[in-house]
Design an enzyme around this catalytic site. Structure first.
Site, PDB file in Angstrom:
ATOM      1  N   ARG A  16      12.220  -2.223   7.748  1.00  0.00           N
ATOM      2  CA  ARG A  16      13.113  -3.216   8.127  1.00  0.00           C
ATOM      3  C   ARG A  16      14.575  -3.391   7.200  1.00  0.00           C
ATOM      4  O   ARG A  16      15.567  -3.422   7.644  1.00  0.00           O
ATOM      5  CB  ARG A  16      12.909  -4.652   8.630  1.00  0.00           C
ATOM      6  CG  ARG A  16      11.757  -4.552   9.721  1.00  0.00           C
ATOM      7  CD  ARG A  16      12.172  -5.980  10.451  1.00  0.00           C
ATOM      8  NE  ARG A  16      11.344  -5.880  11.624  1.00  0.00           N
ATOM      9  CZ  ARG A  16      10.477  -7.050  11.696  1.00  0.00           C
ATOM     10  NH1 ARG A  16      10.202  -7.726  11.030  1.00  0.00           N
ATOM     11  NH2 ARG A  16       9.658  -6.670  13.019  1.00  0.00           N
ATOM     12  N   GLY A  75     -11.089   2.306   3.745  1.00  0.00           N
ATOM     13  CA  GLY A  75      -9.975   1.835   2.884  1.00  0.00           C
ATOM     14  C   GLY A  75     -10.186   1.057   1.896  1.00  0.00           C
ATOM     15  O   GLY A  75      -9.995   1.449   0.671  1.00  0.00           O
ATOM     16  N   ILE A  84       0.893  -1.415  -0.049  1.00  0.00           N
ATOM     17  CA  ILE A  84      -0.083   0.056  -0.114  1.00  0.00           C
ATOM     18  C   ILE A  84       0.742   1.396  -0.253  1.00  0.00           C
ATOM     19  O   ILE A  84       0.423   2.180  -0.788  1.00  0.00           O
ATOM     20  CB  ILE A  84      -0.930   0.023   1.181  1.00  0.00           C
ATOM     21  CG1 ILE A  84      -1.961  -1.263   1.049  1.00  0.00           C
ATOM     22  CG2 ILE A  84      -1.834   1.216   1.063  1.00  0.00           C
ATOM     23  CD1 ILE A  84      -2.767  -1.514   2.158  1.00  0.00           C
ATOM     24  N   ARG A 137      -3.867   0.772  11.087  1.00  0.00           N
ATOM     25  CA  ARG A 137      -4.614   0.189  12.057  1.00  0.00           C
ATOM     26  C   ARG A 137      -4.603   1.473  13.170  1.00  0.00           C
ATOM     27  O   ARG A 137      -3.478   1.989  13.362  1.00  0.00           O
ATOM     28  CB  ARG A 137      -3.940  -1.092  12.546  1.00  0.00           C
ATOM     29  CG  ARG A 137      -4.394  -2.382  11.965  1.00  0.00           C
ATOM     30  CD  ARG A 137      -5.892  -2.750  12.047  1.00  0.00           C
ATOM     31  NE  ARG A 137      -6.189  -3.895  11.042  1.00  0.00           N
ATOM     32  CZ  ARG A 137      -6.638  -3.947   9.888  1.00  0.00           C
ATOM     33  NH1 ARG A 137      -6.897  -2.640   9.242  1.00  0.00           N
ATOM     34  NH2 ARG A 137      -6.922  -4.961   9.497  1.00  0.00           N
ATOM     35  N   HIS A 183     -13.227   3.832   8.663  1.00  0.00           N
ATOM     36  CA  HIS A 183     -12.720   2.772   8.059  1.00  0.00           C
ATOM     37  C   HIS A 183     -13.052   2.084   6.769  1.00  0.00           C
ATOM     38  O   HIS A 183     -13.662   1.074   6.598  1.00  0.00           O
ATOM     39  CB  HIS A 183     -12.753   1.410   9.156  1.00  0.00           C
ATOM     40  CG  HIS A 183     -11.691   0.619   8.984  1.00  0.00           C
ATOM     41  ND1 HIS A 183     -11.094  -0.252   9.816  1.00  0.00           N
ATOM     42  CD2 HIS A 183     -10.886  -0.057   7.896  1.00  0.00           C
ATOM     43  CE1 HIS A 183     -10.184  -1.078   9.456  1.00  0.00           C
ATOM     44  NE2 HIS A 183      -9.943  -0.968   8.256  1.00  0.00           N
ATOM     45  N   GLU A 211     -12.191   0.848  17.593  1.00  0.00           N
ATOM     46  CA  GLU A 211     -13.107   1.075  16.659  1.00  0.00           C
ATOM     47  C   GLU A 211     -14.391   0.421  17.276  1.00  0.00           C
ATOM     48  O   GLU A 211     -14.210  -0.929  17.914  1.00  0.00           O
ATOM     49  CB  GLU A 211     -12.944   0.505  15.213  1.00  0.00           C
ATOM     50  CG  GLU A 211     -11.909   1.386  14.809  1.00  0.00           C
ATOM     51  CD  GLU A 211     -11.534   0.850  13.203  1.00  0.00           C
ATOM     52  OE1 GLU A 211     -12.279   0.003  12.635  1.00  0.00           O
ATOM     53  OE2 GLU A 211     -10.326   1.337  12.877  1.00  0.00           O
TER      54      GLU A 211
HETATM   55  C1  DGY Z   1      -7.805  -4.723   5.848  1.00  0.00           C
HETATM   56  O1  DGY Z   1      -8.307  -5.657   5.061  1.00  0.00           O
HETATM   57  O2  DGY Z   1      -7.051  -4.849   6.716  1.00  0.00           O
HETATM   58  C2  DGY Z   1      -8.473  -3.516   5.782  1.00  0.00           C
HETATM   59  O3  DGY Z   1      -8.196  -2.400   6.816  1.00  0.00           O
HETATM   60  C3  DGY Z   1     -10.063  -3.474   5.379  1.00  0.00           C
HETATM   61  O4  DGY Z   1     -10.419  -2.324   5.001  1.00  0.00           O
END
Ligand code: DGY
Length: 321
Positions: A178, A286, A158, A237, A284, A266
């Site tokens: 890392r 994403g 991502i 997260r 949330h 959450e």
């Molecule tokens: C995940 O897949 O971990 C995402 O947070 C879902 O939106």
């Protein structure tokens, strides 16, 4: 014995149809609520496979209740909701859904970057509430994006997709990790220590999984290192950020703002966060596009069916099982 599967929450197609093709008895919880642990324990008992979601708390007690189960297929890339060590000990495979939500999550990261810097939601509220006084040279000024420095914490898929978009904005890119990321290096990004990234970036964007090392990685100290003109973006997260410390920093203007899609506890938020006008808050979202959720559903179901067929699921996170 018929093969039994439990799907813990309503999910989109094609996952349910794929699962129906590889198991005789499928119980699908279609109630739009997360089952409390006691209920989850009762439901998974005697199952051969479970398709679960990131909001299901799959702790050791749930996995023990599912003893004999072959797989918990998590429909998410993150799997911090599953006690993987306990699953491994009990011989239960755990899978996730990597890759298919990368672009949607990177797009949403950019929604937050642009939205918080240019005060998009505040501006929308001005219009809706009839407060727009007319164009003014000092009215609703925000932060620049083009040419500013982007700091990526965690160099995974991502982060790379976020960096690809940043090239169009001619942003110098820093990252921590890392080990060096050839994909980020190829985009001209530079790997630096965390403190240097925090003090040099105009946008600090989080892309780490949640684990013991990353919990509260962004704490009061880290926030103090950031520039007062910088923005924190979190689509990873919630518990990676000490949310109470963030509220303090936002209130005191120690950073310019925050764009958040995830929260420590959450669906709740830390007291005071909702009152911070320098925070852009999303629930949330994403991976929340039709195509992405369908792809996640397919991938989770294919992992589950592979395990039921005695094959190695493609996205196994505990291969030692
Ligand atoms: C995940 O897949 O971990 C995402 O947070 C879902 O939106």
């Amino acid at each position: 014995m018929p093969v039994r599967v439990f799907i813990t929450q309503p999910i989109p197609e094609p996952g349910p149809s794929i699962v129906a093709g590889c198991a005789e008895r499928v119980e699908h919880n279609r109630e739009d609520r997360v089952l409390p642990v006691e209920e989850l324990r009762a439901k998974v008992e005697g199952c051969d496979a479970v398709l679960c979601l990131l909001t299901d708390r799959v702790d050791a007690s749930v996995l023990e209740a599912a003893k004999g189960c072959r797989i918990f297929a998590n429909m998410a890339v993150g799997y911090n909701n599953v006690d993987v060590a306990a699953a491994t000990r009990l011989g239960i495979m755990v899978t996730n859904t990597p890759g298919v939500l990368t672009e949607a999550t990177a797009d949403l990261t950019w929604t937050l970057i642009l939205g918080i810097a240019r005060r998009v939601v505040e501006g929308d509220q001005e219009m809706r509430n009839g407060r727009f006084p007319g164009w003014g040279p000092l009215y609703m000024l925000g932060g620049d994006v083009t040419g500013r420095t982007l700091g990526l914490i965690g160099p995974g898929r991502i982060a790379v997709a976020v960096a690809e978009r940043a090239v169009g904005f001619r942003m110098p890119i820093l990252y921590t990790g890392r080990r060096p990321s050839p994909a980020l290096d190829a985009l001209g990004a530079r790997m630096v220590p965390l403190d240097e990234l925090l003090s040099s970036s105009d946008f600090v964007s989080l892309h780490t999984p949640l684990n013991a090392e990353t919990r509260h990685l962004i704490d009061a100290r880290a926030l103090t290192l950031m520039k007062p003109t910088a923005y924190l973006i979190n689509t990873a997260r919630g518990p990676v950020v000490d949310e109470a410390a963030l509220v303090d920093a936002l209130r005191a203007g120690r950073i310019a703002g925050a764009g958040l899609d995830v929260y420590e506890d959450e669906p709740r938020m830390a007291p005071g966060l909702a009152e911070c006008s320098n925070a852009l808050l999303l629930p949330h979202l994403g991976s929340a596009t039709h195509a992405t959720r369908a792809a996640m559903s397919r991938m989770a179901a294919e992992n589950l069916c592979a395990a039921l067929r005695g094959q190695r699921p493609p996205n196994l996170v505990n291969p030692e099982v």
